[in-house]
Motif scaffolding. Structure first.
Motif, short mmCIF file in Angstrom:
data_model
loop_
_atom_site.label_atom_id
_atom_site.label_comp_id
_atom_site.label_asym_id
_atom_site.label_seq_id
_atom_site.Cartn_x
_atom_site.Cartn_y
_atom_site.Cartn_z
N ILE A 147 0.84 -1.20 0.00
CA ILE A 147 0.00 0.00 0.00
C ILE A 147 0.87 1.25 0.00
N ALA A 148 1.96 1.23 0.77
CA ALA A 148 2.85 2.39 0.83
C ALA A 148 3.53 2.65 -0.51
N ASN A 149 3.71 1.61 -1.31
CA ASN A 149 4.40 1.74 -2.59
C ASN A 149 3.47 1.64 -3.79
N VAL A 150 2.22 1.99 -3.58
CA VAL A 150 1.23 1.85 -4.66
C VAL A 150 1.59 2.72 -5.88
N ASP A 151 2.28 3.81 -5.69
CA ASP A 151 2.65 4.70 -6.80
C ASP A 151 4.14 4.65 -7.14
N THR A 152 4.89 3.75 -6.54
CA THR A 152 6.33 3.66 -6.79
C THR A 152 6.58 2.94 -8.11
N PRO A 153 7.30 3.58 -9.03
CA PRO A 153 7.57 2.94 -10.32
C PRO A 153 8.36 1.63 -10.15
N ASN A 154 7.96 0.64 -10.91
CA ASN A 154 8.59 -0.68 -10.97
C ASN A 154 8.54 -1.46 -9.66
N TYR A 155 7.71 -1.05 -8.72
CA TYR A 155 7.54 -1.81 -7.48
C TYR A 155 6.66 -3.02 -7.77
N LYS A 156 7.05 -4.16 -7.26
CA LYS A 156 6.29 -5.40 -7.44
C LYS A 156 5.66 -5.80 -6.12
N ALA A 157 4.39 -6.14 -6.15
CA ALA A 157 3.63 -6.50 -4.95
C ALA A 157 4.22 -7.75 -4.31
N LYS A 158 4.25 -7.73 -2.98
CA LYS A 158 4.76 -8.86 -2.20
C LYS A 158 3.61 -9.50 -1.43
N SER A 159 3.78 -10.77 -1.11
CA SER A 159 2.82 -11.45 -0.25
C SER A 159 3.57 -12.49 0.58
N ALA A 160 3.06 -12.74 1.77
CA ALA A 160 3.67 -13.72 2.65
C ALA A 160 3.16 -15.11 2.28
N GLN A 161 4.04 -16.06 2.28
CA GLN A 161 3.70 -17.45 2.02
C GLN A 161 3.96 -18.24 3.30
#
Length: 131
Positions: free
Chosen positions: A30-44
């Motif tokens: 959410i904090a990086n929603v507008d950051t260029p080339n940021y890829k979403a992370k998720s916990a596994q």
């Protein structure tokens, strides 16, 4: 064996750790929603809980410290990055609606874990008090 070494307590603890890791990943997304080339992370971490349930059925009873331990080879939780999608033209793939939904779902999961842990502690408190 300690008072809190039961598999139930360990599984609840692992579930809480996984939920905390997931919340951190969601917050970063959410904090990086507008950051260029940021890829979403998720916990596994769900696989770790599934492994713990499977291994509970196959734990070995070691009568000597020299015996080989088996049945407790739980895998570790980790963060994964979704490289397969792109929602914005700047290379970012964070979907804010999905993140908000995941946050709510994770909060419900976390609350369920804390409620279950609280009831386990209440049972212990009742046993200690003798009633």
């Amino acid at each position: 064996m300690g008072l809190f070494d039961s598999t139930t307590f360990q599984n609840l603890q692992n579930g809480l750790k996984g939920a905390a890791m997931e919340q951190k990943a969601i917050s970063e997304n959410i904090a990086n929603v507008d950051t260029p080339n940021y890829k979403a992370k998720s916990a596994q971490f769900q696989h770790t809980l599934d492994d713990a349930i499977q291994n509970e059925k196959m734990n070995a009873n070691r009568t000597n410290n020299k015996h080989i331990e088996f049945g407790n080879n739980a895998s570790q939780a980790y963060l994964s990055e979704d490289q397969s999608t792109m929602y914005n033209n700047n290379g970012n793939n964070v979907d804010i609606d999905k993140e908000m939904t995941d946050s709510a779902k994770n909060q419900i999961y976390y609350n369920a874990m804390t409620d279950r842990l609280s009831s386990k502690f209440s049972s212990l408190k009742s046993a200690v008090r003798g009633g």
